[in-house]
Design an enzyme around this catalytic site. Structure first.
Site, PDB file in Angstrom:
ATOM      1  N   GLU A  99       0.072  93.011  85.806  1.00 24.33           N
ATOM      2  CA  GLU A  99      -0.371  91.761  86.617  1.00 24.33           C
ATOM      3  C   GLU A  99      -1.893  91.439  86.171  1.00 24.33           C
ATOM      4  OE1 GLU A  99       0.040  89.154  88.013  1.00 24.33           O
ATOM      5  OE2 GLU A  99       1.287  89.616  89.969  1.00 24.33           O
ATOM      6  N   ASP A 103      -4.298  89.640  94.836  1.00 26.78           N
ATOM      7  CA  ASP A 103      -5.093  89.103  95.966  1.00 26.78           C
ATOM      8  C   ASP A 103      -4.502  89.503  97.190  1.00 26.78           C
ATOM      9  OD1 ASP A 103      -7.025  87.273  97.077  1.00 26.78           O
ATOM     10  OD2 ASP A 103      -6.048  85.625  96.384  1.00 26.78           O
ATOM     11  N   LYS A 131      -8.354  92.312  94.290  1.00 25.04           N
ATOM     12  CA  LYS A 131      -9.350  91.679  95.296  1.00 25.04           C
ATOM     13  C   LYS A 131      -8.920  92.505  96.483  1.00 25.04           C
ATOM     14  CE  LYS A 131      -9.850  86.874  93.921  1.00 25.04           C
ATOM     15  NZ  LYS A 131      -9.539  85.384  94.497  1.00 25.04           N
ATOM     16  N   PHE A 152     -13.180  83.074  93.676  1.00 25.10           N
ATOM     17  CA  PHE A 152     -12.200  82.665  92.627  1.00 25.10           C
ATOM     18  C   PHE A 152     -12.618  82.646  91.302  1.00 25.10           C
ATOM     19  CE2 PHE A 152      -9.769  79.488  90.372  1.00 25.10           C
ATOM     20  CZ  PHE A 152      -8.438  79.583  90.817  1.00 25.10           C
ATOM     21  N   ASP A 159      -6.638  81.041  85.618  1.00 21.26           N
ATOM     22  CA  ASP A 159      -6.699  79.667  85.187  1.00 21.26           C
ATOM     23  C   ASP A 159      -6.987  78.970  86.521  1.00 21.26           C
ATOM     24  OD1 ASP A 159      -4.264  79.922  86.498  1.00 21.26           O
ATOM     25  OD2 ASP A 159      -3.836  77.850  86.062  1.00 21.26           O
TER      26      ASP A 159
HETATM   27  P1  IMP Z   1      -1.330  87.017  95.645  1.00 20.79           P
HETATM   28  O1  IMP Z   1       0.254  87.028  96.186  1.00 20.79           O
HETATM   29  O2  IMP Z   1      -2.036  86.623  96.896  1.00 20.79           O
HETATM   30  O3  IMP Z   1      -1.783  88.690  95.263  1.00 20.79           O
HETATM   31  O4  IMP Z   1      -1.936  86.438  94.473  1.00 20.79           O
HETATM   32  C1  IMP Z   1      -1.321  86.545  93.015  1.00 20.79           C
HETATM   33  C2  IMP Z   1      -1.632  85.631  92.282  1.00 20.79           C
HETATM   34  O5  IMP Z   1      -2.536  84.466  92.673  1.00 20.79           O
HETATM   35  C3  IMP Z   1      -2.261  85.877  90.840  1.00 20.79           C
HETATM   36  O6  IMP Z   1      -1.269  86.332  90.293  1.00 20.79           O
HETATM   37  C4  IMP Z   1      -2.915  84.660  90.409  1.00 20.79           C
HETATM   38  O7  IMP Z   1      -1.844  83.598  89.909  1.00 20.79           O
HETATM   39  C5  IMP Z   1      -3.337  84.009  91.754  1.00 20.79           C
HETATM   40  N1  IMP Z   1      -4.929  84.324  92.196  1.00 20.79           N
HETATM   41  C6  IMP Z   1      -5.562  84.963  92.897  1.00 20.79           C
HETATM   42  N2  IMP Z   1      -6.879  84.928  92.974  1.00 20.79           N
HETATM   43  C7  IMP Z   1      -6.898  84.068  91.956  1.00 20.79           C
HETATM   44  C8  IMP Z   1      -8.345  83.904  91.164  1.00 20.79           C
HETATM   45  O8  IMP Z   1      -9.488  84.265  91.662  1.00 20.79           O
HETATM   46  N3  IMP Z   1      -8.500  83.015  89.996  1.00 20.79           N
HETATM   47  C9  IMP Z   1      -7.215  82.665  89.531  1.00 20.79           C
HETATM   48  N4  IMP Z   1      -5.944  82.850  90.159  1.00 20.79           N
HETATM   49  C10 IMP Z   1      -5.700  83.731  91.283  1.00 20.79           C
END
Ligand code: IMP
Length: 202
Positions: A99, A103, A131, A152, A159
């Protein structure tokens, strides 16, 4: 003329990333000595990390790719759709999910459930970025490159609206609302040679 945007800060330099990726390569090689794991990269954000990590391994590894998307209305629920599924059966294999960033943990939780249901011999995750402060679902992460603050970030595969993936450092965006209003806000500054000659999109 609109005022020059506040430039994004370099959160992780390319050299720091390379050093950490090399360490992860050592650790993962030791964990799977003699095992030939399948590295499953989640497109598109993990493509660059996979390319570097795979070459930092001292063991052979197979690659497979999965692409998922979440509708914005479903983002907070973790309901995602598989856009591109794995090509190979992972039953009985050692699987490492690769990955770019974890987040809230919702995406990884979904991936672990979906891939875990295919009965791999083992299932682990390596993420370049974590994060951790934003986690909603506690989800196991066996290897992480860096824990980063709640900002971010862009570059090294990550991206905004399909842009900035090939920026070599990891950048933190100081004003996300400005970027949302104008997704290409930093493109000319980060790619001066391309200024004025841009065509196409993601
Ligand atoms: P989660 O499901 O909230 O853990 O999000 C994971 C996905 O969110 C990642 O694989 C990214 O595609 C996107 N994402 C989360 N934070 C960022 C960031 O700071 N920059 C770009 N994409 C992010």
């Amino acid at each position: 003329m609109s005022p020059r945007p506040v430039p994004p800060n370099v959160l992780l330099r390319r050299e720091e990333i390379a050093e950490r990726v090399a360490e992860l390569g050592e650790e993962i090689s030791a964990a799977y000595a003699g095992a030939e794991p399948v590295l499953i990269a989640i497109l598109k954000g993990s493509a660059i990390f996979l390319a570097d990590l795979a070459r930092a391994l001292h063991i052979d590894a197979r690659f497979d790719f999965m692409s998922i998307s979440s509708y914005s209305s479903e983002r907070a629920t973790g309901v995602v759709r598989i856009v591109k599924d794995l090509e190979h059966d992972v039953e009985g294999r050692h699987v490492v999910i690769v990955e770019d960033i974890v987040d809230t943990g919702l995406t990884l939780n979904y991936l672990r459930k979906t891939i875990g249901a295919r009965r791999p011999r083992s299932l682990a995750t390596v993420t370049l970025l974590d994060k951790a402060a934003r986690r909603i679902l506690p989800v196991p992460v066996e290897w992480r490159g860096f824990e980063i603050p709640d900002a971010f970030v862009l570059g090294y595969g990550l991206d905004h609206q399909g842009l900035y993936r090939n920026v070599r450092d990891l950048l933190a965006v100081p004003d996300i609302s400005a970027l949302v209003a104008r997704p290409d806000l930093y493109v000319d500054e980060l790619f001066p040679a391309a200024a004025g000659g841009r065509a196409g999109s993601s």
